[in-house]
Motif scaffolding. Sequence first.
Motif, short mmCIF file in Angstrom:
data_model
loop_
_atom_site.label_atom_id
_atom_site.label_comp_id
_atom_site.label_asym_id
_atom_site.label_seq_id
_atom_site.Cartn_x
_atom_site.Cartn_y
_atom_site.Cartn_z
N SER A 137 24.06 -3.45 8.99
CA SER A 137 24.16 -2.11 9.57
C SER A 137 25.55 -1.55 9.31
O SER A 137 26.45 -2.24 8.83
CB SER A 137 23.95 -2.23 11.07
N GLN A 138 25.72 -0.27 9.65
CA GLN A 138 27.04 0.33 9.54
C GLN A 138 28.05 -0.35 10.45
O GLN A 138 29.21 -0.47 10.12
CB GLN A 138 26.96 1.81 9.89
N GLU A 139 27.56 -0.80 11.60
CA GLU A 139 28.43 -1.52 12.54
C GLU A 139 28.97 -2.79 11.87
O GLU A 139 30.16 -3.09 11.96
CB GLU A 139 27.63 -1.86 13.80
N GLU B 23 26.05 -8.44 16.30
CA GLU B 23 26.13 -7.00 16.04
C GLU B 23 26.29 -6.38 17.43
O GLU B 23 26.94 -6.95 18.28
CB GLU B 23 24.86 -6.53 15.30
N GLU B 24 25.66 -5.24 17.69
CA GLU B 24 25.75 -4.67 19.04
C GLU B 24 25.07 -5.59 20.06
O GLU B 24 25.48 -5.70 21.21
CB GLU B 24 25.08 -3.30 19.03
N PRO C 106 0.83 -1.21 0.00
CA PRO C 106 0.00 0.00 0.00
C PRO C 106 0.87 1.26 0.00
O PRO C 106 1.89 1.30 0.69
CB PRO C 106 -0.78 -0.10 1.31
N GLU C 107 0.49 2.26 -0.77
CA GLU C 107 1.20 3.55 -0.82
C GLU C 107 2.66 3.41 -1.24
O GLU C 107 3.51 4.21 -0.86
CB GLU C 107 1.16 4.27 0.54
N ALA C 108 2.94 2.40 -2.07
CA ALA C 108 4.35 2.09 -2.36
C ALA C 108 5.09 3.19 -3.12
O ALA C 108 6.31 3.22 -3.12
CB ALA C 108 4.46 0.77 -3.12
N MET C 109 4.36 4.08 -3.79
CA MET C 109 5.07 5.15 -4.50
C MET C 109 5.69 6.15 -3.53
O MET C 109 6.71 6.75 -3.83
CB MET C 109 4.11 5.88 -5.46
N ILE C 110 5.06 6.34 -2.39
CA ILE C 110 5.61 7.29 -1.42
C ILE C 110 6.34 6.57 -0.28
O ILE C 110 7.41 6.98 0.15
CB ILE C 110 4.49 8.20 -0.87
N VAL C 111 5.75 5.50 0.20
CA VAL C 111 6.41 4.73 1.26
C VAL C 111 7.16 3.58 0.61
O VAL C 111 6.58 2.61 0.16
CB VAL C 111 5.40 4.20 2.30
N PHE C 112 8.45 3.75 0.61
CA PHE C 112 9.32 2.80 -0.05
C PHE C 112 9.30 1.45 0.66
O PHE C 112 9.17 0.40 0.06
CB PHE C 112 10.72 3.40 0.02
N SER C 113 9.42 1.49 1.99
CA SER C 113 9.47 0.24 2.74
C SER C 113 9.00 0.41 4.17
O SER C 113 9.07 1.50 4.73
CB SER C 113 10.91 -0.30 2.76
N SER C 114 8.51 -0.68 4.74
CA SER C 114 8.21 -0.78 6.17
C SER C 114 9.17 -1.81 6.75
O SER C 114 9.25 -2.92 6.24
CB SER C 114 6.77 -1.27 6.39
N ARG C 115 9.86 -1.39 7.79
CA ARG C 115 10.92 -2.25 8.30
C ARG C 115 10.80 -2.34 9.81
O ARG C 115 10.56 -1.33 10.47
CB ARG C 115 12.26 -1.63 7.93
N ILE C 116 10.96 -3.53 10.36
CA ILE C 116 11.01 -3.66 11.82
C ILE C 116 12.21 -4.50 12.19
O ILE C 116 12.51 -5.50 11.53
CB ILE C 116 9.73 -4.33 12.38
N ARG C 117 12.91 -4.08 13.23
CA ARG C 117 13.95 -4.96 13.73
C ARG C 117 13.78 -5.16 15.23
O ARG C 117 13.30 -4.27 15.94
CB ARG C 117 15.33 -4.42 13.39
N LEU C 118 14.15 -6.34 15.67
CA LEU C 118 14.11 -6.67 17.09
C LEU C 118 15.52 -6.95 17.58
O LEU C 118 16.29 -7.62 16.89
CB LEU C 118 13.24 -7.92 17.32
N ALA C 119 15.86 -6.42 18.75
CA ALA C 119 17.16 -6.69 19.35
C ALA C 119 16.98 -7.72 20.46
O ALA C 119 16.11 -7.58 21.31
CB ALA C 119 17.75 -5.40 19.92
N ARG C 120 17.78 -8.76 20.43
CA ARG C 120 17.70 -9.83 21.42
C ARG C 120 19.09 -10.25 21.87
O ARG C 120 20.05 -10.17 21.10
CB ARG C 120 17.00 -11.06 20.83
N ASN C 121 19.18 -10.72 23.12
CA ASN C 121 20.46 -11.21 23.62
C ASN C 121 20.28 -12.53 24.35
O ASN C 121 19.19 -12.82 24.85
CB ASN C 121 21.08 -10.19 24.57
N PRO D 8 27.96 -8.36 22.98
CA PRO D 8 29.06 -8.27 22.00
C PRO D 8 30.06 -7.12 22.18
O PRO D 8 31.25 -7.35 22.00
CB PRO D 8 28.33 -8.18 20.66
N PRO D 9 29.61 -5.88 22.53
CA PRO D 9 30.63 -4.82 22.61
C PRO D 9 31.72 -5.11 23.64
O PRO D 9 32.80 -4.54 23.58
CB PRO D 9 29.82 -3.58 23.03
N TRP D 10 31.45 -6.02 24.58
CA TRP D 10 32.42 -6.32 25.64
C TRP D 10 32.97 -7.74 25.54
O TRP D 10 33.82 -8.13 26.33
CB TRP D 10 31.77 -6.15 27.01
N ALA D 11 32.46 -8.52 24.60
CA ALA D 11 32.79 -9.95 24.61
C ALA D 11 34.07 -10.27 23.86
O ALA D 11 34.41 -9.62 22.88
CB ALA D 11 31.63 -10.74 24.00
#
Lengths: 353, 167
Positions: free
Chosen positions: A92-94, A118-119, A19-34, A41-44
């Motif tokens: 990601s950039q990381e 990642e992080e 829906p609305e793909a001409m204006i909304v390029f993408s819908s993205r969700i990410r979940l962070a889990r440990n 990771p930053p300390w491991a």
Amino acid sequence: MNLKEMVSSPGYWLRGDGPEAMIVFSSRIRLARNLKEFVFPPWAQSSLLKSVAEKLLKAVKKAVYFKNAYYIEIGKLSPLERDFLLERHLISQEFNKGGEERFLVVEKKEILSLMINEEDHLRLQTIFSGLQLRETWDLINKVDDALEENIDYAFSSQWGYLTACPTNTGTGLRASCMLHLPALVISGKINELLKEISKLGLVARGLYGEGTEAQGDFFQISNQVTLGLTEPQIVDNVERIVREVVNQERRMREILLKRNRVQMEDEVGRAYGILTHAHLMNTRTAMNLLSRLRLGVDLNLLPKIETALLNELLFLVAPAHIQIREGKTLAPLFRDELRAKILREKLNESSKR
Amino acid sequence: MLCQICGKREATFHFKEVINDKIRELHLCEECARKKGFLSESFFIPSFSLSSLIGGFTGEAEIPFSIASQVQCPHCGLTYEQIREKGKIGCSFCYQTFKDYLVPLLERIHGHTRHLGKAPRGLKMSEKEKEIHKLRKELEDAVKQEEYEKAAVLRDKIRKLEKEKSE
Ligand SMILES: [Zn+2]
Ligand SMILES: [Zn+2]
């Protein structure tokens, strides 16, 4: 796996059928889990990251969602290959910095992917075409449930999912939409709007160049708060505001068309002319012209071009995509030549259909 | 204006991020912007965020060094000072160990300190914890609906259960 294959088969979310793909390029969700028992990771140390990766990869392989997936070891990629995956919104950039014991798992449609070490130990991502964050959430929620059957996540009933950065604590959920807002940029309304959005607890991002060469009509809107709200509340909130921004962009397009029709026709016509006839083109110019092209097609000021192609072109012109396609690193001038060639060929092909 | 990183060259790239009505800006010269990976089109780096660059710990009140440096997390061995400097928490046990520092930080970032979202289905939450979790959700709704009497009753129930849990 062969990254070159990916160049010619764009991710399903680029098909532009949402829906609305001409204006909304993408819908993205990410979940962070440990993982519960492991240092983040930053300390491991490398040996610990290795056992994390082994544990997670084992769990991922058991999940039905990743049956047809590529398993990519980040440390084995060249900088060019990493740039390619970054351009494709898969890492990601990381991750783009490289590093040992880091993995990208991506199923072939590129709707679902995850990063290991990642992080956070695990970063799960889904991308859909257009504005459909709720559907995006429904899928990622199921995948999260499936993975969780074999993983002991770091979770507390008070603070939710525990993450390396306190900005992700709680749901670990970041919902974002990539929007194309040329009319709001042209009319100068964008800054005001972005400020309004921020008052509603969302983050709006864009890149601004100096002076007249304002660049980039693409903006990302995402949630800031991850704690104290349920996932559907967060997702619905972003979706509702994005819908409002889309409405404003539509209204502004109508106004521009009514007031400055000739200027608009001239602007998008020139963009089309340059895109179909230039022989040298740098990335930034290509992005700007493709933005105008997209606007012109949407307003019926230009011949019809499939949304999928308009989407695909934005990726094909990216520096790493051009080089991966050729199978080697290229000096900027060669890239500019190839970029212009790809644009001419793809657009001429489309106009003959 | 000079570049905020090298302080030598003229800043020609201006990045903006608006969060909670606060505008963060970063002014960089082309070379530093490229080095930091900022120069790719924003389109290609959707995860780009000044806050992730700066870390979530900015704007935090100074903590007396002596206090912060004494306590170590029993699991990862880090002190809060180390965590703050890097802007990254050490492990899941740090949350409990340093909760006196982290809770105010979470409050400032999110405006909330309690999770209301999903929980792992397989989580071996005790019956009491499940009940507390449920009541907290009801409390949140009650407050939203401005049913303050109901909220007060719920709050008492939660307190009682929490007390029982810790005994
Ligand atoms: Zn500089
Ligand atoms: Zn710790």
